[in-house]
Enzyme design. Structure first.
Site, PDB file in Angstrom:
ATOM      1  CB  SER A  70      -0.907   0.001   1.227  1.00 51.66           C
ATOM      2  OG  SER A  70      -0.118   0.253   2.370  1.00 51.66           O
ATOM      3  CE  LYS A  71      -1.872   7.279  -2.106  1.00 48.85           C
ATOM      4  NZ  LYS A  71      -2.929   8.197  -1.820  1.00 48.85           N
ATOM      5  NE  ARG A  72       0.755   0.258   6.041  1.00 51.90           N
ATOM      6  CZ  ARG A  72       1.494  -0.780   6.355  1.00 51.90           C
ATOM      7  NH1 ARG A  72       2.704  -0.600   6.804  1.00 51.90           N
ATOM      8  NH2 ARG A  72       1.015  -1.991   6.238  1.00 51.90           N
ATOM      9  CG  HIS A  73       4.566  -1.088   1.874  1.00 50.85           C
ATOM     10  ND1 HIS A  73       3.252  -1.483   1.839  1.00 50.85           N
ATOM     11  CD2 HIS A  73       5.120  -1.745   2.907  1.00 50.85           C
ATOM     12  CE1 HIS A  73       3.030  -2.345   2.814  1.00 50.85           C
ATOM     13  NE2 HIS A  73       4.144  -2.515   3.487  1.00 50.85           N
ATOM     14  N   GLY A  74       5.626   3.290   0.153  1.00 47.77           N
ATOM     15  CA  GLY A  74       6.287   4.128  -0.856  1.00 47.77           C
ATOM     16  C   GLY A  74       5.424   4.192  -2.089  1.00 47.77           C
TER      17      GLY A  74
END
Ligand code: GLU
Length: 469
Positions: free
Chosen positions: A238-242
């Site tokens: 998801s977004k929080r992985h970049g």
């Protein structure tokens, strides 16, 4: 039946790398079998679908070079067709009107949860619905009560689900709009899709879709459900992985070929081979070699692959993409400066991304505002102005501007002044590039050209004099 696959994104956000991997596998399966690939935009969720997202999907597909033979088809253009099929199912007795209110269904769900039962519709309106005046009913599919649904998934193998597990799903909402499972089935049937390749978040929908297809007497497609992509911490990517949007990878300096190569290896392998040309991917790809287990996204590996592509692709191709990054930095390489392909050749060993390459190439086209403080401190010292002045007079006298000749002058100057080569080449580098890193000095000077080199050397001499005082 000839092979036809489709990519069917819902335009509710950007094109996610997971979506791009699904599109790629679907595209490869079609190409490998000389089949056709369809792009279908599943935009029936009017509240969540946006034109910006449709544009992002089309842009992402184009950037990746995943061309489609048919489409893009838009589900919102096909409402009449869905209505027709819903009516057909009603007429056949394979669907029925349901008047159960939201409150009734909520109560039912609560009761089932309290009894530790799986929440499902109890079939109240299945036999004879009690028509409620002024209430617009939903339409439910009449699922088989007995038996099982079985299919052989190209990735997951044989899957069997008991019909008892599947309740009568809603195929049309009370406002008459069709639901996802209905539209997918109608489209897959009408578009003659032979192979449904999609994410495994849709496995649960498949037996329902098969049952509707059977009710419509349609030929069943093959199904291939791809495992999910995880972040490096094991959670769903998801977004929080970049970066997760395909276009963000462009912005971060990846070549589309490199991203595709990375994505093809995410859940598929061919021995130990890491690098595949597009043609090789098409030749070697096989759905039966797709892993069943989820695969983890590894940015380091993507960077490695990107560097391989930057180093080994035709400079013309790399230059085309680098040009986009230069334009983002306000630089029109056509207007002045060296041929961008020559810059690519000079920079490719040292640049893992096109962002690095672009940032490190600005000085070929545009004067820098100031010197890198560390590099200037280290290389501009008392006496350096004399070294540069000597070089400047030699360079100015040259008839031809060639890397070899310039390099010889730098060597000879170091010898004459009894300095190590670095004490001459490095101040010169900082003088002309503003920083302590650049390709070899002969290549750098040749690419920069006579005018810029001489001007910048004069500027550096003045600068060193100014800090001496
Ligand atoms: N529109 C669905 C999605 O974006 C895909 C449907 C399908 O592939 O069957 O998840």
């Amino acid at each position: 039946m000839s092979i036809k696959t489709r990519f069917a994104p819902s335009p509710t956000g950007y094109l996610h790398v997971g979506g791009a991997r699904t599109a790629l596998f679907s595209w490869l399966h079609a190409k490998k079998n000389q089949g056709n690939f369809v792009l279908r935009i599943e935009d029936t969720d009017l509240e969540r679908s946006t034109q910006a997202s449709v544009d992002a999907i089309l842009e992402g597909m184009e950037w990746l070079g995943l061309d489609y033979d048919e489409g893009p088809f838009y589900q919102t253009h096909r409402f009449d067709r869905y209505k027709e099929i819903i009516q057909q199912l009603l007429d056949q007795g394979d669907a029925y009107h349901c008047y159960c209110s939201k409150d009734e269904l909520d109560d039912l769900r609560e009761q089932q949860m309290a009894n530790k039962e799986k929440p499902r519709y109890n079939g109240k309106c299945r036999q004879s619905a009690e028509v409620k005046e002024g209430v617009n009913p939903v339409v439910r599919f009449r699922n088989q009560a007995e038996g099982v649904v079985t299919w052989v998934d190209a990735v997951k193998g044989s899957i069997t689900v008991a019909n008892q597990e599947l309740d009568d799903l809603i195929i049309a909402r009370s406002d008459g709009t069709p639901t996802y499972n209905l539209t997918v089935v109608v489209d897959d049937m009408d578009m003659e899709i032979s192979d449904v390749v999609r994410g495994d978040d849709h496995v649960n929908n498949t037996p329902r879709q098969i049952n509707i297809l059977k009710a419509l007497k349609a030929e069943l497609p093959n199904y291939a459900h791809l495992p999910m992509i995880l972040g490096d911490d094991g959670a769903r990517l998801s977004k929080r992985h970049g970066a997760v949007s395909v276009m963000q990878y462009r912005d971060e300096g990846y070549l589309p070929e490199a991203l595709l190569n990375y994505l093809v290896r995410l859940g598929w392998s061919h021995g130990d081979q890491e690098l595949f040309t597009r043609e090789e991917m098409i030749e070697l790809f096989d759905l039966s070699n797709v892993n069943v287990a989820a695969s983890a996204f590894n940015t380091e590996k993507l960077v490695w692959i990107n560097h391989q592509y930057i180093m080994n692709s035709e400079p013309e191709l790399v230059a085309k993409h680098l040009n986009w990054h230069m334009l983002q930095r306000g630089i029109d390489v056509q207007a002045q400066g060296p041929d961008l392909q020559d810059v690519v050749k000079a920079q490719r060993e040292r640049s893992k991304t096109l962002v690095e390459m672009a940032d490190a190439s600005i000085y070929f086209y545009k004067d820098f505002d100031e010197y890198d403080a560390k590099a200037a401190k280290k290389n501009f010292k008392v006496g350096t102005d004399e070294v540069l002045t000597k070089l400047l007079s030699e360079f100015s006298a040259l008839d031809t501007w060639s890397g070899t000749v310039l390099h010889d002058i730098v060597l000879a100057t170091a010898e004459q002044l009894e300095l190590k080569l670095g004490k001459v080449a490095q101040p010169l580098r900082v003088a002309v590039c503003g920083a302590g890193m650049s390709p070899s000095i002969d290549v750098t000077l040749e690419l920069l050209g006579r005018e810029k080199t001489l001007q910048r050397m004069e500027r550096a001499i003045k600068y060193i004099n100014s800090i001496k005082d």
